[in-house]
Design a protein around this motif. Structure first.
Motif, short mmCIF file in Angstrom:
data_model
loop_
_atom_site.label_atom_id
_atom_site.label_comp_id
_atom_site.label_asym_id
_atom_site.label_seq_id
_atom_site.Cartn_x
_atom_site.Cartn_y
_atom_site.Cartn_z
N THR A 195 0.93 -1.19 -0.04
CA THR A 195 -0.04 -0.11 0.01
C THR A 195 0.87 1.31 -0.14
N MET A 196 2.09 1.05 0.31
CA MET A 196 2.97 2.41 0.28
C MET A 196 3.57 2.59 -1.06
N VAL A 197 3.43 1.66 -2.06
CA VAL A 197 4.01 1.99 -3.29
C VAL A 197 2.75 2.11 -4.24
N PHE A 198 1.59 1.44 -4.05
CA PHE A 198 0.38 1.46 -4.91
C PHE A 198 -0.86 1.95 -4.17
N GLY A 199 -1.75 2.51 -4.76
CA GLY A 199 -3.09 2.68 -4.21
C GLY A 199 -4.25 3.05 -4.92
N GLY A 200 -5.16 2.86 -4.75
CA GLY A 200 -6.49 2.90 -5.67
C GLY A 200 -6.76 4.54 -6.24
N GLY A 201 -6.17 5.34 -5.56
CA GLY A 201 -6.16 6.60 -5.87
C GLY A 201 -7.46 7.26 -5.41
N MET A 202 -7.58 8.60 -5.62
CA MET A 202 -8.71 9.40 -4.99
C MET A 202 -10.16 9.03 -5.17
N ILE A 203 -10.63 8.63 -6.37
CA ILE A 203 -11.87 8.25 -6.81
C ILE A 203 -12.52 7.12 -6.09
N PRO A 204 -11.52 5.87 -6.30
CA PRO A 204 -12.29 4.80 -5.53
C PRO A 204 -12.46 4.89 -3.91
N VAL A 247 -7.37 8.46 -15.22
CA VAL A 247 -6.45 9.43 -15.01
C VAL A 247 -5.49 8.92 -13.63
N GLY A 248 -6.19 8.71 -12.46
CA GLY A 248 -5.36 8.47 -11.39
C GLY A 248 -4.66 7.18 -11.50
N LEU A 249 -5.15 6.04 -12.11
CA LEU A 249 -4.38 4.74 -12.52
C LEU A 249 -3.23 5.38 -13.26
N PHE A 250 -3.60 6.07 -14.40
CA PHE A 250 -2.37 6.33 -15.11
C PHE A 250 -1.18 6.77 -14.17
N LYS A 251 -1.43 7.71 -13.51
CA LYS A 251 -0.69 8.50 -12.71
C LYS A 251 0.08 7.57 -11.66
N SER A 252 -0.64 6.54 -10.88
CA SER A 252 -0.19 5.77 -10.09
C SER A 252 0.85 4.76 -10.68
N VAL A 253 0.45 4.23 -11.77
CA VAL A 253 1.30 3.05 -12.60
C VAL A 253 2.71 3.84 -12.96
N VAL A 254 2.54 4.95 -13.50
CA VAL A 254 3.88 5.59 -13.95
C VAL A 254 4.74 5.82 -12.81
N GLY A 255 4.30 6.48 -11.52
CA GLY A 255 4.77 6.71 -10.62
C GLY A 255 5.46 5.17 -9.93
N MET A 256 4.61 4.10 -9.66
CA MET A 256 5.46 2.93 -9.34
C MET A 256 6.46 2.56 -10.08
N ILE A 257 6.29 2.50 -11.53
CA ILE A 257 7.35 2.25 -12.52
C ILE A 257 8.61 3.21 -12.28
N LEU A 258 8.38 4.47 -11.83
CA LEU A 258 9.77 5.28 -12.03
C LEU A 258 10.34 5.07 -10.61
N VAL A 259 9.60 4.77 -9.43
CA VAL A 259 10.25 4.62 -8.18
C VAL A 259 11.00 3.22 -8.23
N LEU A 260 10.35 2.51 -8.68
CA LEU A 260 11.31 1.16 -8.94
C LEU A 260 12.36 1.24 -10.10
N ALA A 261 12.35 1.96 -11.01
CA ALA A 261 13.43 2.16 -11.89
C ALA A 261 14.60 3.12 -11.22
#
Lengths: 298, 312
Positions: free
Chosen positions: A122-131, B284-298
């Motif tokens: 959960t520290m690396v990934f989350g569902g985001g604001m809307i969910p 939009v939020g998912l796009f953002k978190s996926v990019v963020g996660m890839i960047l951190v791991l990279a």
């Protein structure tokens, strides 16, 4: 020759030293000047505020702005709500965080790695604001202070700090208490919590300042004016009256009447700032300590 | 067969027996466990919404699936480039100006020998960290607004003109970076000063006796001491490149500067919560978190390759 060279270096050293002192001093001054200015401005008359450009001590002392603020009562209602939210919220978070961290601090606790990994994800990934928003709405928490407390009950990073602190408390204490027939919960309550006071103080202050300063959550979830917290009230008084509405459109003064004058805005800012500044000297130590514990362990 | 440490070489208790012995511990874990499931994992599965045409009336299970429709919409929309540029520019500027600020200030504070002076300035420097963004925005408004803001009064006295800091898109990025520097530089020094506190003072003395100048001491002793911390913070920073935060930007945003102030975070809020386009905003939020996660791991991988200790 050699001697004079060393003196010359010494002078250069001193000049740099003086420049460093001045730079650091100026930066420190820059951080407090805005506060001094609004405190002074809140006690000044409107006339002085428009005529003199910058001052730290107003020539004419006036408490009209504060009288006005007290008469409307909005910011005090906000203060009351924020105090309530901060106390209850911090308490709930501390209960959740410490009880969750305690079993995980036992190295032989079965399932420990599974749960820890679950937290790290959960520290690396989350569902985001809307969910999250739809979930909180779906649970019927809208317009309840719980909407600002429960969804943030455990800060993963804070939990890890507490867990690490528990982990460093000697195992022998735990074992001795168990031989005396003490239950796990009692060991936690009577031995581990008292021994962890410094870290608990730091973490609860992190949580408390977070609650006190939260604006976004309160704006989204609390629409009932009776539940307005201080940050939302302040934003309404200072910024919305400035002609900028929450959605970014310009405000029509025609309907809203006269915007509050400058001294009133300043006084409102002061009233919202003072509680934090009052406790600041007491909490600074714990904050610094908290960051250090986090830095060393994290 | 793997050799086990002595303590574990005993036949392993069955989980059930262990559980019975430590019921108390599991009971304590339970509230937090439920919390993580409900408030962290349930929203993660809510991501499915990004591939649906979600409607609150049909609910999560009955809303029709539309595949990558919302993502296509996002990437093809004229908003996308603007959001990307605004977000990246803010992150880039903050990386250049805001990120080094605490490091520099910490190096300066480290040079100060007078302990009283150091303590007093530190106490003042940490204050803004505790102030909410609403108060920061209020102060910014009070100081900079075009009508009676003190800065504009000063500018008017000198040049005769006024500058619309708050209403013009050109100043928006500068304002945000300036606020961040003002608010967090002092507090940001703590972590570096903590790392520096661990440096053996004898190192400095020995180097000084060898005739090393202040700059050489800084370069060869002080900076290496905080290098690890800098790299960790840099990794986190890179991972957060699309996270500009909502509150600060939202509070400084208005209809006049929206062309520069709309970033992914505020866009998710406007589209999702204000306009109710839940699925699109989730995408939009998912796009953002996926990019963020890839960047951190990279970034983490790169740091480890370079021989530094990463964060994971």
């Amino acid at each position: 020759m050699a001697k004079s060279k060393r003196i010359k270096e010494g002078i250069g050293y001193d000049i740099v030293q003086v420049l460093i002192y001045i730079f650091v001093g100026l930066f420190a001054l820059l951080t407090v000047l805005p506060f001094l200015y609004i405190i002074a401005g809140s006690f000044a008359t409107e006339k002085e505020l428009t005529e003199r450009s910058f001052f730290i001590i107003p020539t004419e002392f006036s408490i009209n702005a504060y009288k006005y603020i007290i008469s409307t009562g909005e910011i005090f209602r906000g203060l009351k709500n924020s105090v309530y939210l901060t106390i209850v919220g911090t308490f709930v978070q501390m209960v959740f965080t410490t009880t969750f961290a305690y079993p995980l601090s036992k190295s032989d606790f079965r399932g420990r790695n599974f749960v820890l990994n679950m937290v790290i994800v959960t520290m690396v990934f989350g569902g985001g604001m809307i969910p999250s928003y739809l979930l909180i709405k779906g649970l019927g928490l809208t317009d309840k202070f719980a909407a600002l407390i429960i969804p943030g009950a455990i800060g993963a990073f804070n939990m890890v700090i507490v867990k690490n602190f528990f982990q460093d408390i000697p195992k022998e204490l735990d074992e001795a208490a168990k031989l005396d027939g003490c239950s796990d919960f009692n060991i936690f309550l009577k031995i581990f919590l008292p021994l962890s006071k410094p870290v608990l103080a730091s973490i609860s202050l992190f949580y408390a300042v977070g609650h006190w300063n939260d604006y976004f959550g309160a704006m989204i979830y609390l629409t009932d004016p009776k539940k307005e917290v201080v940050q939302v009230a302040l934003r309404r008084i200072v910024l919305l009256a400035a002609g900028i509405q929450a959605d970014g459109t310009m405000l029509d003064y025609g309907i809203m009447g006269v915007p509050p004058d400058k001294a009133v805005k300043m006084a409102a800012t002061v009233v919202a700032t003072v509680p934090i500044l009052l406790v600041y000297p007491f909490i600074q130590k714990y904050f610094t300590k908290g960051v250090m514990i986090g830095a060393v362990k994290g | 067969m793997k050799k086990q440490p002595a303590s574990e070489s005993l036949p392993k208790q069955s989980f059930l027996k262990y559980f019975k012995q430590h019921k108390g511990l599991y009971l304590m874990l339970l509230p937090g466990f439920i919390y993580f499931i409900i408030f962290k994992y349930v929203p993660m599965f809510g991501i499915v919404m990004a591939f649906q045409q979600f409607s609150p009336y049909q609910g999560f299970f009955k809303s029709p699936f539309v595949g990558f429709y919302h993502f296509r919409n996002l990437f093809l929309s004229p908003d996308f480039m603007r959001l990307l540029i605004n977000t990246l520019m803010l992150s880039f500027l903050s990386l250049i100006f805001y990120f080094p600020a605490p490091i520099i200030l910490a190096l300066f504070l480290n040079e100060i020998r007078c302990q009283t002076y150091k303590r007093v300035t530190q106490t003042l420097l940490y204050i803004p960290h505790f102030i909410s963004f609403v108060i920061v925005a209020s102060l910014t408004y009070t100081l900079l607004n075009i009508n009676d803001g003190i800065v504009n009064q000063a500018i008017k006295m000198i040049t005769g003109n006024t500058v619309d800091f708050l209403g013009s898109p050109d100043y928006f990025r500068g304002l945000i970076i300036g606020q961040s520097i003002w608010k967090e530089t002092g507090y940001g020094t703590i972590i570096f000063l903590a790392a520096l506190a661990g440096v053996d003072m004898e190192l400095y003395e020995a180097a000084r006796i060898d005739g090393a100048s202040r700059w050489r001491l800084m370069w060869h002793i002080t900076l290496p001491a905080i290098k690890g911390v800098i790299i960790i913070l840099l990794i986190l920073r890179v991972g957060a490149v699309l996270n500009t935060g909502y509150e600060q930007i939202f509070l400084m945003q208005n209809s006049l500067n929206i062309s520069k102030s709309e970033v992914f975070d505020t866009y998710v809020y406007t589209r999702g919560i204000k306009q109710g386009q839940y699925s699109y905003a989730t995408a939009v939020g998912l796009f953002k978190s996926v990019v963020g996660m890839i960047l951190v791991l990279a970034a983490n991988w790169t740091a480890k390759k370079a021989g530094e200790s990463g964060i994971y």
